[in-house]
Scaffold this motif. Structure first.
Motif, PDB file in Angstrom:
ATOM      1  N   LYS A 180       0.826  -1.208   0.000  1.00  0.00           N
ATOM      2  CA  LYS A 180       0.000   0.000   0.000  1.00  0.00           C
ATOM      3  C   LYS A 180       0.860   1.257   0.000  1.00  0.00           C
ATOM      4  O   LYS A 180       0.552   2.246  -0.683  1.00  0.00           O
ATOM      5  N   LYS A 184       1.160   4.120  -2.987  1.00  0.00           N
ATOM      6  CA  LYS A 184       0.992   5.559  -2.768  1.00  0.00           C
ATOM      7  C   LYS A 184       2.215   6.338  -3.256  1.00  0.00           C
ATOM      8  O   LYS A 184       2.091   7.342  -3.960  1.00  0.00           O
ATOM      9  N   GLU A 185       3.403   5.887  -2.861  1.00  0.00           N
ATOM     10  CA  GLU A 185       4.618   6.628  -3.204  1.00  0.00           C
ATOM     11  C   GLU A 185       4.957   6.537  -4.687  1.00  0.00           C
ATOM     12  O   GLU A 185       5.527   7.470  -5.263  1.00  0.00           O
TER      13      GLU A 185
END
Length: 273
Positions: A180, A184-185
Motif C-alpha cells: 500500500k 501511494k509513493e
C-alpha cells in the motif's frame, strides 16, 4: 506440472509481456519458477534470482540457453549487498526493469510460546527485509523509467491466521502494508504494487509442513491435508502453481494504475473478502 519445453517458448508479437524485463526472487523452484516460465512464455526477459545460484542458472538456461532472454543470479534477499549486486546484474544485462515479483520465502512452524527468537528473525528477514531491499533496489530503476509493477507473494495468511505460524502470519500481513505504501509513493512515477494471496500450494514448502503439523497436532498427515489445509476451500483442492502464475501475469500486464495497492486472494474460496 507442465514441462519447461511446454511453457518456455516465447510467443510471437502479442505476448502480454513482450520485451518487458521481470525479476522473480526465489524462482529456481516452486511458484517462482512457474511465474518465470509463464512470463517468458508471454515474451518477457526474466531474471531468476535465488539463494541457490546454480539452480538459478540452470532454470535460466532451460528457459533460454542463449542467455539473451533469461539470466540467473545469486541472491539472498535478506542481504543488502547481494540484492544490490543482483539487481545491478539484471539491469546491466537487460537495460531496464519492468516487473519485480518478491516471492522468496520460507516457513517455520511451532507454538509461539516455544518459538526461538533466531528463527523468528530469520523468517521475518527473508519475507520482510527481503521485500524491502528488493523493492528499494527495483524502485530506483523503475522511477528512472516512470513505470513498473511490483508484486508481493503474500498468502491467505496475509488476511487470516492459523496456529503455529506466528512469524509467517506476521510477515504476510506486513507485505500488504508495504504494498500500500509503495502504491501511494510510486503512483506519480507510474509504479503499481499489489499482493497475491495464495491458499495452500503443494510446493516443497507446504510438503514440509504436512508432517510437521501432524506431529504438533497429533493427527495423521491425511487429516492435516483434509481438515486443516483444505477444510475451508469450496472444492477440497490445492491451489496450483499455475493458478498463482496466471494471477501474477494478470497483475504484471495490467495497463493502468486502476489496480494498485490491492491484495488478490487465490485460494479455492478458502478466504473470501
Amino acid at each position: 506440472m507442465r514441462s519447461l519445453s511446454e511453457t518456455s517458448s516465447v510467443k510471437q508479437a502479442g505476448g502480454r509481456l513482450m520485451d518487458k524485463v521481470a525479476m522473480i526472487t526465489g524462482a529456481a523452484s516452486g511458484i517462482g519458477r512457474e511465474i518465470a516460465l509463464t512470463f517468458a512464455r508471454e515474451g518477457a526477459k526474466v531474471v531468476i534470482a535465488d539463494l541457490d545460484q546454480q539452480a538459478a542458472r540452470r532454470t535460466a538456461a532451460e528457459i533460454d540457453p542463449t542467455g539473451k532472454r533469461a539470466l540467473g543470479v545469486a541472491m539472498d534477499v535478506g542481504n543488502e549487498e547481494q540484492v544490490e549486486i543482483g539487481m545491478g546484474q539484471a539491469i546491466q544485462a537487460f537495460g531496464r526493469l519492468d516487473v519485480l515479483v518478491s516471492n522468496a520465502g520460507v516457513q517455520i512452524v511451532g507454538p509461539l510460546v516455544e518459538f526461538e527468537f533466531a528463527k523468528w528473525k530469520k523468517l521475518l528477514s527473508i519475507h520482510l527485509d527481503g521485500a524491502f531491499l528488493t523493492t528499494r533496489a527495483a524502485l530506483r530503476q523503475m522511477y528512472k523509467q516512470n513505470s513498473g509493477s511490483i508484486i508481493y507473494m503474500g498468502s491467505v495468511h496475509s488476511k487470516e491466521a492459523s496456529p503455529l505460524k506466528a512469524p509467517y502470519v506476521t510477515a504476510k500481513h506486513g507485505l500488504i502494508g508495504l504494498a500500500k505504501v509503495v502504491a501511494k509513493e510510486g503512483a506519480d512515477r507510474g509504479v503499481r504494487a499489489n499482493v497475491i494471496c495464495p491458499g495452500f500450494v503443494r510446493t516443497p514448502l507446504v510438503e514440509k509442513q504436512i508432517p510437521e503439523q501432524a506431529r504438533e497436532f497429533g493427527i495423521s498427515e491425511a487429516e492435516v491435508v483434509k481438515n486443516i489445509m483444505l477444510k475451508e476451500t469450496v472444492d477440497g483442492q490445492f491451489t496450483t502453481v499455475q493458478d498463482v502464475a496466471e494471477t501474477a501475469l494478470f497483475l504484471a500486464a495490467f495497463p493502468s494504475n486502476a489496480l494498485t495497492g490491492q491484495s488478490l486472494v487465490v485460494s479455492h474460496g478458502w478466504s473470501m473478502q
